[in-house]
Motif scaffolding. Structure first.
Motif, PDB file in Angstrom:
ATOM      1  N   LEU A 159      -7.271   1.744  -6.303  1.00  0.00           N
ATOM      2  CA  LEU A 159      -6.895   3.155  -6.317  1.00  0.00           C
ATOM      3  C   LEU A 159      -8.020   3.937  -5.658  1.00  0.00           C
ATOM      4  O   LEU A 159      -9.165   3.881  -6.096  1.00  0.00           O
ATOM      5  CB  LEU A 159      -6.672   3.644  -7.748  1.00  0.00           C
ATOM      6  CG  LEU A 159      -6.456   5.149  -7.953  1.00  0.00           C
ATOM      7  CD1 LEU A 159      -5.272   5.645  -7.148  1.00  0.00           C
ATOM      8  CD2 LEU A 159      -6.273   5.465  -9.431  1.00  0.00           C
ATOM      9  N   GLU A 160      -7.703   4.616  -4.572  1.00  0.00           N
ATOM     10  CA  GLU A 160      -8.686   5.370  -3.785  1.00  0.00           C
ATOM     11  C   GLU A 160      -8.221   6.815  -3.672  1.00  0.00           C
ATOM     12  O   GLU A 160      -7.031   7.087  -3.500  1.00  0.00           O
ATOM     13  CB  GLU A 160      -8.808   4.759  -2.388  1.00  0.00           C
ATOM     14  CG  GLU A 160      -9.806   5.440  -1.476  1.00  0.00           C
ATOM     15  CD  GLU A 160     -11.250   5.092  -1.805  1.00  0.00           C
ATOM     16  OE1 GLU A 160     -12.152   5.841  -1.414  1.00  0.00           O
ATOM     17  OE2 GLU A 160     -11.462   4.050  -2.452  1.00  0.00           O
ATOM     18  N   SER A 161      -9.150   7.759  -3.793  1.00  0.00           N
ATOM     19  CA  SER A 161      -8.802   9.167  -3.618  1.00  0.00           C
ATOM     20  C   SER A 161      -9.591   9.760  -2.464  1.00  0.00           C
ATOM     21  O   SER A 161     -10.752   9.396  -2.235  1.00  0.00           O
ATOM     22  CB  SER A 161      -9.092   9.960  -4.903  1.00  0.00           C
ATOM     23  OG  SER A 161     -10.482   9.957  -5.203  1.00  0.00           O
ATOM     24  N   ARG A 162      -8.936  10.653  -1.718  1.00  0.00           N
ATOM     25  CA  ARG A 162      -9.572  11.356  -0.605  1.00  0.00           C
ATOM     26  C   ARG A 162      -9.197  12.828  -0.678  1.00  0.00           C
ATOM     27  O   ARG A 162      -8.048  13.177  -0.948  1.00  0.00           O
ATOM     28  CB  ARG A 162      -9.091  10.784   0.744  1.00  0.00           C
ATOM     29  CG  ARG A 162      -9.569   9.383   1.032  1.00  0.00           C
ATOM     30  CD  ARG A 162     -11.058   9.330   1.299  1.00  0.00           C
ATOM     31  NE  ARG A 162     -11.436  10.123   2.457  1.00  0.00           N
ATOM     32  CZ  ARG A 162     -12.549  10.850   2.554  1.00  0.00           C
ATOM     33  NH1 ARG A 162     -13.399  10.884   1.551  1.00  0.00           N
ATOM     34  NH2 ARG A 162     -12.810  11.516   3.642  1.00  0.00           N
ATOM     35  N   SER A 220       0.838  -1.198   0.000  1.00  0.00           N
ATOM     36  CA  SER A 220       0.000   0.000   0.000  1.00  0.00           C
ATOM     37  C   SER A 220       0.874   1.250   0.000  1.00  0.00           C
ATOM     38  O   SER A 220       1.846   1.337   0.761  1.00  0.00           O
ATOM     39  CB  SER A 220      -0.923   0.016   1.225  1.00  0.00           C
ATOM     40  OG  SER A 220      -1.890  -1.013   1.141  1.00  0.00           O
ATOM     41  N   LEU A 221       0.520   2.198  -0.838  1.00  0.00           N
ATOM     42  CA  LEU A 221       1.230   3.468  -0.964  1.00  0.00           C
ATOM     43  C   LEU A 221       0.247   4.615  -0.813  1.00  0.00           C
ATOM     44  O   LEU A 221      -0.946   4.475  -1.089  1.00  0.00           O
ATOM     45  CB  LEU A 221       1.918   3.582  -2.331  1.00  0.00           C
ATOM     46  CG  LEU A 221       2.797   2.426  -2.802  1.00  0.00           C
ATOM     47  CD1 LEU A 221       3.265   2.675  -4.229  1.00  0.00           C
ATOM     48  CD2 LEU A 221       3.981   2.249  -1.880  1.00  0.00           C
ATOM     49  N   MET A 222       0.754   5.764  -0.398  1.00  0.00           N
ATOM     50  CA  MET A 222      -0.056   6.973  -0.293  1.00  0.00           C
ATOM     51  C   MET A 222       0.747   8.106  -0.929  1.00  0.00           C
ATOM     52  O   MET A 222       1.940   8.257  -0.673  1.00  0.00           O
ATOM     53  CB  MET A 222      -0.340   7.283   1.175  1.00  0.00           C
ATOM     54  CG  MET A 222      -1.117   8.562   1.423  1.00  0.00           C
ATOM     55  SD  MET A 222      -1.469   8.778   3.200  1.00  0.00           S
ATOM     56  CE  MET A 222       0.180   9.117   3.815  1.00  0.00           C
ATOM     57  N   PHE A 271     -10.239  20.902  -4.171  1.00  0.00           N
ATOM     58  CA  PHE A 271     -10.173  20.035  -5.350  1.00  0.00           C
ATOM     59  C   PHE A 271      -8.807  19.364  -5.529  1.00  0.00           C
ATOM     60  O   PHE A 271      -8.400  19.043  -6.643  1.00  0.00           O
ATOM     61  CB  PHE A 271     -10.549  20.814  -6.620  1.00  0.00           C
ATOM     62  CG  PHE A 271     -11.895  21.481  -6.534  1.00  0.00           C
ATOM     63  CD1 PHE A 271     -13.055  20.728  -6.557  1.00  0.00           C
ATOM     64  CD2 PHE A 271     -11.996  22.856  -6.384  1.00  0.00           C
ATOM     65  CE1 PHE A 271     -14.296  21.334  -6.460  1.00  0.00           C
ATOM     66  CE2 PHE A 271     -13.233  23.469  -6.287  1.00  0.00           C
ATOM     67  CZ  PHE A 271     -14.388  22.711  -6.322  1.00  0.00           C
ATOM     68  N   GLU A 272      -8.087  19.143  -4.432  1.00  0.00           N
ATOM     69  CA  GLU A 272      -6.846  18.390  -4.471  1.00  0.00           C
ATOM     70  C   GLU A 272      -7.012  17.146  -3.599  1.00  0.00           C
ATOM     71  O   GLU A 272      -7.703  17.173  -2.580  1.00  0.00           O
ATOM     72  CB  GLU A 272      -5.668  19.240  -4.005  1.00  0.00           C
ATOM     73  CG  GLU A 272      -5.376  20.416  -4.947  1.00  0.00           C
ATOM     74  CD  GLU A 272      -4.071  21.108  -4.607  1.00  0.00           C
ATOM     75  OE1 GLU A 272      -3.069  20.410  -4.404  1.00  0.00           O
ATOM     76  OE2 GLU A 272      -4.065  22.345  -4.536  1.00  0.00           O
ATOM     77  N   PHE A 273      -6.354  16.069  -4.025  1.00  0.00           N
ATOM     78  CA  PHE A 273      -6.646  14.775  -3.435  1.00  0.00           C
ATOM     79  C   PHE A 273      -5.383  14.021  -3.031  1.00  0.00           C
ATOM     80  O   PHE A 273      -4.326  14.171  -3.635  1.00  0.00           O
ATOM     81  CB  PHE A 273      -7.451  13.914  -4.415  1.00  0.00           C
ATOM     82  CG  PHE A 273      -8.800  14.488  -4.750  1.00  0.00           C
ATOM     83  CD1 PHE A 273      -9.920  14.106  -4.033  1.00  0.00           C
ATOM     84  CD2 PHE A 273      -8.943  15.419  -5.763  1.00  0.00           C
ATOM     85  CE1 PHE A 273     -11.163  14.641  -4.325  1.00  0.00           C
ATOM     86  CE2 PHE A 273     -10.180  15.963  -6.071  1.00  0.00           C
ATOM     87  CZ  PHE A 273     -11.295  15.576  -5.351  1.00  0.00           C
ATOM     88  N   MET A 274      -5.557  13.181  -1.996  1.00  0.00           N
ATOM     89  CA  MET A 274      -4.572  12.196  -1.606  1.00  0.00           C
ATOM     90  C   MET A 274      -4.973  10.880  -2.271  1.00  0.00           C
ATOM     91  O   MET A 274      -6.153  10.519  -2.279  1.00  0.00           O
ATOM     92  CB  MET A 274      -4.564  12.021  -0.086  1.00  0.00           C
ATOM     93  CG  MET A 274      -3.541  11.045   0.426  1.00  0.00           C
ATOM     94  SD  MET A 274      -1.928  11.795   0.610  1.00  0.00           S
ATOM     95  CE  MET A 274      -2.236  12.853   2.054  1.00  0.00           C
ATOM     96  N   PHE A 275      -4.004  10.176  -2.859  1.00  0.00           N
ATOM     97  CA  PHE A 275      -4.292   8.919  -3.540  1.00  0.00           C
ATOM     98  C   PHE A 275      -3.674   7.748  -2.780  1.00  0.00           C
ATOM     99  O   PHE A 275      -2.538   7.834  -2.313  1.00  0.00           O
ATOM    100  CB  PHE A 275      -3.756   8.949  -4.975  1.00  0.00           C
ATOM    101  CG  PHE A 275      -4.453   9.940  -5.857  1.00  0.00           C
ATOM    102  CD1 PHE A 275      -5.650   9.625  -6.476  1.00  0.00           C
ATOM    103  CD2 PHE A 275      -3.919  11.207  -6.052  1.00  0.00           C
ATOM    104  CE1 PHE A 275      -6.300  10.551  -7.286  1.00  0.00           C
ATOM    105  CE2 PHE A 275      -4.559  12.136  -6.850  1.00  0.00           C
ATOM    106  CZ  PHE A 275      -5.752  11.806  -7.466  1.00  0.00           C
TER     107      PHE A 275
END
Length: 381
Positions: free
Chosen positions: A330-333, A301-303, A340-344
């Motif tokens: 692939l999950e975005s938060r 798992s990577l972030m 409108f910027e996300f952590m993946f």
């Protein structure tokens, strides 16, 4: 021209392409040395745009898109090779740090451990913990963050938390806490979830006017609850919902919970397996405050975050594809405070210690703003 002659010509062209490809990749070492000496970044967007523009203009229009895609992938592999060359002598590189966390082969995943779970006795997290550890000593916390704090403070060695469900999707609060605490994931399990409508003995389904459960369980049983025609209330946990029904003097309420909770809280299952989908699984992860990788780890798992511009996520996916690594999630938060910027979050199917994983860990930082390795582990099914 005969087909065999055409194929022979193609083989000759391919052989030439392979020779040139190897020569191009070998030059990545020289480029890396030059950039290291001058302090220049591996990723040079101006140079890349110029190169791709030249490629697009140098071929017939009908081949332009394919040529740009080909050279874009070539440059991505070349940049990854430059990153590996730069980190080759770095004892603190991400791949070496990760690989040094591998436990000795005589240290399998522990059977006995102090484990933190959210909820109360009978919760699905507790059931998962008992599947993951043979004899866990479990402490319960009212919130997911309480589990993280218990692991952070050393009260518990591990925490067991739900992270996604096959029907209701991701548990967003857990993803947000992973980003906050940056703990390692050391194991995961997919647990079959069967929800049951539990009420006090002697109560019939016709008597029920209100149902209590966790929001994920409610979502997983939404069609059933709509047919039932009841008012629904969200609780912190399915087991807490069962305990509430057992302790209440009312006889018109029920809980969506596990079969274990029926016996545990003296309730009766009015309806069994009421989830909308028979293929209802929840994935639980085991978190640790210290990096640990146990034998048999095949999932990583990577972030990461990427710049807020076109193609930024594509460049990351391109690196994964170029290394022939299978992306399984692939999950975005959303990033708090950044519109409108996300952590993946990425889950990869790639054996721990493999060259491909090491190359990815050391060769992806130039296409990310922030990059964190969350751990490699085995997933039980």
């Amino acid at each position: 021209m005969e087909l065999s002659d055409i194929r022979n010509r193609i083989d000759a062209i391919d052989a030439g392409i392979l020779d040139l490809f190897c020569e191009r990749m070998e030059l990545a070492q020289e480029v890396a040395k030059a950039k290291a000496q001058t302090g220049k970044a591996v990723f040079d967007p101006e140079r890349e745009r110029e190169k791709l523009s030249q490629v697009a203009r140098a071929v017939p229009a009908e081949f332009s898109g394919q040529a740009v895609s080909l050279f874009s992938l070539l440059m991505s592999m070349n940049k990854a090779a430059q990153q590996r060359a730069i980190h080759a002598a770095d004892a603190g590189s991400l791949s070496r740090t990760a690989f040094n966390a591998l436990q000795l082969i005589d240290k399998p995943f522990p059977a006995l451990a102090d484990v933190a779970c959210q909820g109360v006795e009978g919760a699905y997290s507790q059931i998962a913990a008992c599947r993951l550890f043979k004899i866990p000593t479990i402490t319960f916390h009212p919130t997911f963050e309480g589990v993280f704090r218990s692991v952070r403070d050393g009260s518990s060695t591990y925490g067991v938390l739900p992270i996604e469900n096959s029907t209701a999707g991701s548990v967003n609060a857990v993803y947000d806490l992973i980003a906050k605490y940056r703990f390692s994931i050391v194991r995961s399990i997919r647990l079959k979830i069967d929800h049951n409508l539990l009420a006090k003995p002697g109560v019939s389904k016709a008597d029920i006017s209100e149902v209590y459960s966790h929001e994920q369980a409610i979502a997983q049983c939404s069609e059933y609850l709509e047919r039932l025609g009841v008012t629904v209330h969200a609780c912190e946990n399915t087991a807490q919902a069962a305990a509430f029904v057992a302790e209440s003097p009312r006889r018109d309420i029920a809980a969506l919970s596990s079969r274990d909770c029926a016996a545990l809280y003296g309730l009766t299952a009015i309806d069994e397996d009421v989830q909308d989908s028979d293929n209802n699984y929840t994935r639980f992860v085991v978190i640790s405050a210290t990096p640990q990788v146990f034998p048999g780890a095949t999932r990583t798992s990577l972030m990461l975050t990427v710049s807020h511009e076109p193609g930024s996520l594509y460049r990351v996916l391109e690196r994964i594809y170029a290394l022939d690594i299978n992306l399984v999630k692939l999950e975005s938060r959303p990033i708090p405070g950044r519109d409108f910027e996300f952590m993946f979050y990425f889950d990869l199917d790639c054996p721990f210690g493999s060259a491909a994983l090491g190359n990815l860990l050391d060769g992806i930082s130039d296409v990310c703003e922030m990059f964190a390795y969350l751990g490699s582990y085995q997933e039980l099914i």
